[in-house]
Design a protein around this motif. Structure first.
Motif, mmCIF file in Angstrom:
data_model
loop_
_atom_site.group_PDB
_atom_site.id
_atom_site.type_symbol
_atom_site.label_atom_id
_atom_site.label_comp_id
_atom_site.label_asym_id
_atom_site.label_seq_id
_atom_site.Cartn_x
_atom_site.Cartn_y
_atom_site.Cartn_z
ATOM 1 N N ILE A 81 30.360 47.816 42.423
ATOM 2 C CA ILE A 81 29.032 47.411 42.528
ATOM 3 C C ILE A 81 28.578 46.648 41.306
ATOM 4 O O ILE A 81 27.937 45.499 41.659
ATOM 5 C CB ILE A 81 28.294 48.735 42.855
ATOM 6 C CG1 ILE A 81 28.656 49.161 44.260
ATOM 7 C CG2 ILE A 81 26.820 48.334 42.907
ATOM 8 C CD1 ILE A 81 28.250 48.963 45.538
ATOM 9 N N GLU A 82 28.817 47.115 40.305
ATOM 10 C CA GLU A 82 28.399 46.445 39.101
ATOM 11 C C GLU A 82 28.916 45.156 38.827
ATOM 12 O O GLU A 82 28.143 44.290 38.692
ATOM 13 C CB GLU A 82 28.507 47.379 37.862
ATOM 14 C CG GLU A 82 27.562 47.388 36.887
ATOM 15 C CD GLU A 82 27.920 48.568 35.624
ATOM 16 O OE1 GLU A 82 28.583 48.183 34.711
ATOM 17 O OE2 GLU A 82 27.430 49.783 36.103
ATOM 18 N N LEU A 83 30.218 45.305 38.946
ATOM 19 C CA LEU A 83 31.035 44.126 38.527
ATOM 20 C C LEU A 83 30.719 42.996 39.421
ATOM 21 O O LEU A 83 30.503 41.647 39.200
ATOM 22 C CB LEU A 83 32.684 44.279 38.426
ATOM 23 C CG LEU A 83 33.117 44.976 37.293
ATOM 24 C CD1 LEU A 83 34.727 45.459 37.768
ATOM 25 C CD2 LEU A 83 33.119 44.115 36.142
ATOM 26 N N GLU A 125 45.608 36.167 41.926
ATOM 27 C CA GLU A 125 44.475 35.943 41.138
ATOM 28 C C GLU A 125 43.569 34.758 41.496
ATOM 29 O O GLU A 125 44.265 33.745 42.002
ATOM 30 C CB GLU A 125 44.967 35.425 39.810
ATOM 31 C CG GLU A 125 44.522 36.209 38.480
ATOM 32 C CD GLU A 125 45.017 35.871 37.289
ATOM 33 O OE1 GLU A 125 46.308 36.204 36.855
ATOM 34 O OE2 GLU A 125 44.393 35.034 36.545
ATOM 35 N N ALA A 126 42.457 35.099 41.652
ATOM 36 C CA ALA A 126 41.512 34.145 42.291
ATOM 37 C C ALA A 126 39.898 34.069 41.433
ATOM 38 O O ALA A 126 39.817 35.434 41.022
ATOM 39 C CB ALA A 126 41.453 34.112 43.873
ATOM 40 N N ALA A 127 39.246 33.167 41.759
ATOM 41 C CA ALA A 127 38.026 32.989 41.329
ATOM 42 C C ALA A 127 37.124 33.385 42.586
ATOM 43 O O ALA A 127 37.452 32.696 43.632
ATOM 44 C CB ALA A 127 37.410 31.627 40.727
ATOM 45 N N CYS A 128 36.073 34.177 42.158
ATOM 46 C CA CYS A 128 35.056 34.413 43.243
ATOM 47 C C CYS A 128 33.726 34.528 42.979
ATOM 48 O O CYS A 128 33.581 35.418 41.661
ATOM 49 C CB CYS A 128 35.517 35.813 44.205
ATOM 50 S SG CYS A 128 34.263 36.108 45.537
ATOM 51 N N PRO A 129 32.784 34.198 43.276
ATOM 52 C CA PRO A 129 31.513 34.398 42.713
ATOM 53 C C PRO A 129 30.809 35.954 43.152
ATOM 54 O O PRO A 129 31.180 36.250 43.988
ATOM 55 C CB PRO A 129 30.414 33.458 43.368
ATOM 56 C CG PRO A 129 31.214 32.769 44.505
ATOM 57 C CD PRO A 129 32.687 33.200 44.492
ATOM 58 N N THR A 130 30.019 36.391 42.222
ATOM 59 C CA THR A 130 29.617 37.632 42.444
ATOM 60 C C THR A 130 28.440 37.469 43.574
ATOM 61 O O THR A 130 27.958 36.284 43.846
ATOM 62 C CB THR A 130 28.626 38.129 41.084
ATOM 63 O OG1 THR A 130 27.759 37.531 40.813
ATOM 64 C CG2 THR A 130 29.927 38.301 40.079
ATOM 65 N N ALA A 131 27.822 38.685 44.146
ATOM 66 C CA ALA A 131 26.659 38.547 45.010
ATOM 67 C C ALA A 131 25.558 37.689 44.355
ATOM 68 O O ALA A 131 24.709 37.245 45.207
ATOM 69 C CB ALA A 131 26.246 39.931 45.437
ATOM 70 N N ARG A 132 25.511 37.712 43.029
ATOM 71 C CA ARG A 132 24.247 36.993 42.371
ATOM 72 C C ARG A 132 24.890 35.392 42.120
ATOM 73 O O ARG A 132 24.083 34.644 41.493
ATOM 74 C CB ARG A 132 23.631 37.745 41.121
ATOM 75 C CG ARG A 132 23.132 38.649 41.517
ATOM 76 C CD ARG A 132 22.483 39.449 40.330
ATOM 77 N NE ARG A 132 22.038 40.765 40.468
ATOM 78 C CZ ARG A 132 22.258 41.722 39.609
ATOM 79 N NH1 ARG A 132 22.372 41.310 38.316
ATOM 80 N NH2 ARG A 132 22.137 42.982 39.696
ATOM 81 N N ASN A 134 27.459 34.395 40.226
ATOM 82 C CA ASN A 134 28.225 34.109 39.008
ATOM 83 C C ASN A 134 29.595 34.009 39.351
ATOM 84 O O ASN A 134 30.203 35.128 39.739
ATOM 85 C CB ASN A 134 27.776 35.231 37.981
ATOM 86 C CG ASN A 134 26.369 35.150 37.648
ATOM 87 O OD1 ASN A 134 25.738 34.051 37.414
ATOM 88 N ND2 ASN A 134 25.690 36.275 37.501
ATOM 89 N N LEU A 135 30.395 33.012 38.858
ATOM 90 C CA LEU A 135 31.683 32.762 39.029
ATOM 91 C C LEU A 135 32.499 33.632 38.216
ATOM 92 O O LEU A 135 32.420 33.684 37.062
ATOM 93 C CB LEU A 135 32.128 31.263 39.088
ATOM 94 C CG LEU A 135 33.541 30.960 39.569
ATOM 95 C CD1 LEU A 135 33.527 31.328 41.015
ATOM 96 C CD2 LEU A 135 34.092 29.624 39.190
ATOM 97 N N ARG A 160 40.402 43.408 39.157
ATOM 98 C CA ARG A 160 39.915 43.430 37.473
ATOM 99 C C ARG A 160 39.327 42.140 37.226
ATOM 100 O O ARG A 160 39.950 41.058 37.663
ATOM 101 C CB ARG A 160 41.114 43.731 36.796
ATOM 102 C CG ARG A 160 41.111 43.620 35.098
ATOM 103 C CD ARG A 160 42.411 44.292 34.516
ATOM 104 N NE ARG A 160 42.389 45.750 35.095
ATOM 105 C CZ ARG A 160 43.345 46.365 34.568
ATOM 106 N NH1 ARG A 160 44.537 46.049 33.932
ATOM 107 N NH2 ARG A 160 43.413 47.712 35.071
ATOM 108 N N ASP A 161 38.098 42.118 36.547
ATOM 109 C CA ASP A 161 37.608 41.090 36.189
ATOM 110 C C ASP A 161 38.171 40.515 34.723
ATOM 111 O O ASP A 161 38.005 40.954 33.871
ATOM 112 C CB ASP A 161 36.240 41.786 35.649
ATOM 113 C CG ASP A 161 35.236 40.296 35.292
ATOM 114 O OD1 ASP A 161 35.845 39.131 35.053
ATOM 115 O OD2 ASP A 161 34.129 40.540 35.010
ATOM 116 N N VAL A 162 38.870 39.289 35.023
ATOM 117 C CA VAL A 162 39.559 38.581 33.923
ATOM 118 C C VAL A 162 39.110 37.560 33.464
ATOM 119 O O VAL A 162 39.629 36.491 32.742
ATOM 120 C CB VAL A 162 40.995 38.329 34.146
ATOM 121 C CG1 VAL A 162 41.756 39.595 34.415
ATOM 122 C CG2 VAL A 162 41.164 37.624 35.514
#
Ligand SMILES: Nc1ncnc2c1ncn2[C@@H]1O[C@H](COP(=O)(O)OP(=O)(O)OP(=O)(O)O)[C@@H](O)[C@H]1O
Ligand SMILES: [Mg+2]
Length: 699
Positions: A81-83, A125-132, A134-135, A160-162
């Protein structure tokens, strides 16, 4: 510990991960996880396991998500939830998990879900923005959670946030790339600077060398004119001359490398040029090498010196032939190229813009990196027993740079070599090639003024022109040349060295000559391309140049071609009845007296030359026949009497008229044995002038 009777796993209160409660089946961890996806709020069967599981979910630094078999999201742990910066989980719940990934990543997520449903662990492995928004970059594993009968009951995803690692890697890559580029640029610059320095050195040497060759070659040719009967001597002179030609070729290649070769760029259609030199190329290559030329249909025209460009192509063909050891294929391609500024690098490509690109590719032995590195250096050769001088590529390099283009080599051992040339585009129509060789080697009777400070070079030029029948005047500097031009002597061509000592530069001399005699032709000669007549690698418009060392034939053709338009005034010469005008040389330092006298004599029908000092007069006397020398007596430098003495030694039939403000009193100063002398006291009138100048000559 498995409680297979549990109809539905215990329900976690997913909206608040801290207050999770589970109804836990027992056994292995994944089984436990399976039961951790609870549907009911029943209390856990095993409090210990509940604690373990709670601790695992809460303690994980990763985002753990539980998916249902239809791929929808059911649970996210507290850290997840935090990440993922989720403020409100409720709307996400029940959404297709893969649909929460953007763009390309969505396919990866879908594939991972499919794989997990099939019972496998899937990673991506991929990029995804957070709910706010932030990529972030994620390293994701999706695993199946088996049920008791080994079917899949749930899916669990661990992300895992890398982001930090990826960013660091990217900066590291960029830094490495930057270092590499800087290293390359540095190497390229060092290479270019090295070639530049060698160029300066070789250019200077070639310049002096050319003057030496000019004297030797010129004299050999003049000697040959006198040795027509003696075959053996002629043979020797000819082989000596061949050596001069070899020397000339060497120094011209050095000059080309030093970008000091005088170029005459014209608009060229490369297709046609290749067609016209195909025979020469085939001869160079020999029968066992195939030659293919590929030219795009709408090829642009280029601006270059035709002769030198052909030379470069032949040199490349020779290199290719040697590299292919007699058999293989040479491909020459020509196409249009638009270069971006950021694509071009200082050493390899010219500035951004439009170019004609020629590539010359062979199937030869290729070059080692060490050879490739030094290939453009003058005198660098790997060819033994005198087969190469190592100047072919350096000449090509200098020529292309001077033309505003570039040459670049790609080569690897046993992979062949490609030379890529870029030549500037021109919008001009092709200039038809004037074949100077077609102009016959004939002389003429026009008057040429030779201006050259080196006495030996001057003497050979004067002799060559005189042998060709021209009337030749000579001076050693521009200042005296101006006096001669100003004298009113009829001069058809000014043939001047580009660099001369003295305050008046050759270009200024040429300009003044045109002013004084608008019909005059100006031919420059030089052992070196001087910036004064060559700008940006091309001769200034209207400037004609013959490079030293030149052959008598080449000089003959060039002079004849330039004078062709203004044919010798043969008519008066042929008219038998017309008396030849009296040729008078006036030497007078007072400009008004000089001009007035000239006008008077011209009125009387004389052909008049007028100069302001004795030295200039002697220069004229040296090469120009006069009937009368009309000279002032008191002059700075050399007196009129001394001048007359020297002039009469050179032209014994010359009559001398001393014009003197001292009346007849100077008579005592005149050598007793000097014949053909008259005195003309100043001031004089037309009659006395006529008597003094004409009467004595009996005309
Ligand atoms: N097409 C090629 N394939 C392989 N090596 C080449 C090729 N062109 C040039 N080289 C290498 O580069 C060197 C320098 O070439 P360059 O044309 O300047 O001189 P050269 O051919 O040795 O002598 P010159 O051209 O004066 O007769 C050659 O000696 C050869 O080693
Ligand atoms: Mg070569």
């Amino acid at each position: 510990m498995t409680d297979s009777s549990t109809p539905e796993p215990a329900m976690a209160r997913l909206d608040n991960a801290d207050s999770l409660s589970f109804s836990l089946p027992a056994a292995a961890l994944h089984e436990a996880v399976a039961v951790a996806i609870p549907r009911s709020t029943e209390p856990p069967a095993d409090p210990a396991f509940d604690a373990f599981f709670r601790s695992m979910l809460n303690g994980s630094r990763d985002c753990i998500e539980i998916l249902r078999l239809d791929g929808t999201l059911d649970f996210v742990n507290a850290h997840g939830i935090e990440l993922k910066e989720i403020d409100d989980f409720a709307p996400l719940r029940g959404k297709a998990w893969a649909s929460l990934w953007p763009g390309d990543a969505r396919d990866l997520a879908t594939n991972a879900v499919d794989a997990a449903l099939a019972g496998r662990h899937a990673h991506f492995e991929a990029a995804c923005p957070t709910a706010r928004g932030n990529l972030k970059h994620w390293e994701v594993t999706v695993s199946p959670v088996p049920d008791a009968s080994n079917g899949v009951e749930w899916l669990v995803s661990t992300s895992r946030d890398v982001t930090q690692r990826v960013q660091m890697q990217r900066s590291l890559d960029a830094a490495l790339r930057d270092r590499e580029t800087r290293h390359q640029t540095h190497t390229a610059l060092a290479h270019a600077e090295k070639l530049e320095a060698i160029g300066k050195l070789t250019g200077g040497v070639a310049h002096d060398f050319n003057n030496v060759l000019q004297v030797i070659g010129g004299n050999l040719q003049l000697a040959a004119q006198h040795a027509r009967e003696d075959k053996a001597l002629l043979q020797r002179l000819e082989s000596a001359h061949e050596a001069v030609e070899r020397g000339a070729m060497l120094s011209s290649q050095l000059l080309a490398f030093a970008r000091r070769q005088p170029l005459e760029p014209v608009a060229i259609d490369i297709g046609r040029l290749l067609h016209s030199c195909a025979d020469a190329l085939r001869r160079t290559l020999g029968d066992a090498i195939e030659l293919e030329t590929v030219i795009v249909d709408d090829l642009w025209n280029t601006l270059a010196d035709r002769h030198h460009l052909q030379n470069v192509l032949v040199n490349l063909a020779v290199n290719a032939r040697d590299a292919m050891d007699g058999a293989g294929k040479l491909t020459i391609e020509a196409s249009n190229a638009r270069l971006d500024t950021d694509q071009t690098r200082e050493d390899e490509l010219p500035a951004g813009g439009e170019y004609v690109r020629i590539t010359v590719t062979d199937t030869g032995c290729g070059m080692t990196p060490a050879t490739l590195e030094r290939a453009f250096e003058p005198f660098f050769t790997t060819k033994t027993d005198g087969r190469g001088t190592g100047l072919g590529l350096s000449m090509a390099y200098g020529f292309l740079r001077q033309t505003g283009g570039s040459i670049d080599l790609q080569s690897a051992i046993e992979q062949g070599t490609t030379a890529t040339l870029h030549l500037p585009r021109t919008l001009e129509e092709e200039t038809s090639a004037v074949d100077i060789a077609s102009v016959p080697v004939t002389g003429g009777t026009e008057t040429v003024l030779v201006v050259e400070d080196d006495p030996d070079v001057r003497a050979t030029a004067v002799d060559m022109l005189a042998q060709l029948g021209y009337r030749v005047l000579q001076t050693s500097d521009a200042q005296s040349a101006l006096s001669v031009l100003d004298s009113g002597a009829h001069i058809d061509m000014l043939f001047t060295d580009v660099v001369m000592p003295g305050p008046v530069r050759s270009v200024e001399l040429a300009r003044r000559a045109k002013e004084l005699i608008p019909s005059i032709e100006v031919l420059f000669t030089s052992g070196y391309t001087e910036n004064v007549i060559v700008h940006k690698g091309r001769l200034d418009p209207g400037v004609a140049l013959i490079s030293k060392p030149y052959r008598r034939d080449a000089l003959a053709r060039k002079v004849r071609a330039m004078l062709r338009q203004k044919e010798t005034p043969e008519a008066p010469r042929d008219a038998p009845d017309e008396p030849k005008p009296l040729r008078v040389l006036i030497v007078e330092d007072d400009v008004n007296t000089r001009d007035a006298t000239r006008e008077l004599l011209q009125l009387l029908g004389a052909e008049v030359s007028a100069v302001d000092h004795a030295k200039a007069a002697l220069a004229l006397v040296d090469s120009h026949a006069f009937d009368v020398l009309l000279t002032d007596v008191r002059m700075p430098g050399m007196s009129g009497i001394e001048l007359a003495r020297v002039a009469k030694r050179r032209q014994p039939n010359l009559r001398v008229v001393f014009a003197s403000g001292y009346g007849l009193s100077i008579a005592s100063e005149i050598d007793e044995d000097m014949t053909g002398v008259a005195l003309l006291p100043k001031p004089f009138d037309l009659d006395s002038l006529e008597r003094a100048v004409f009467a004595r000559t009996g005309t």
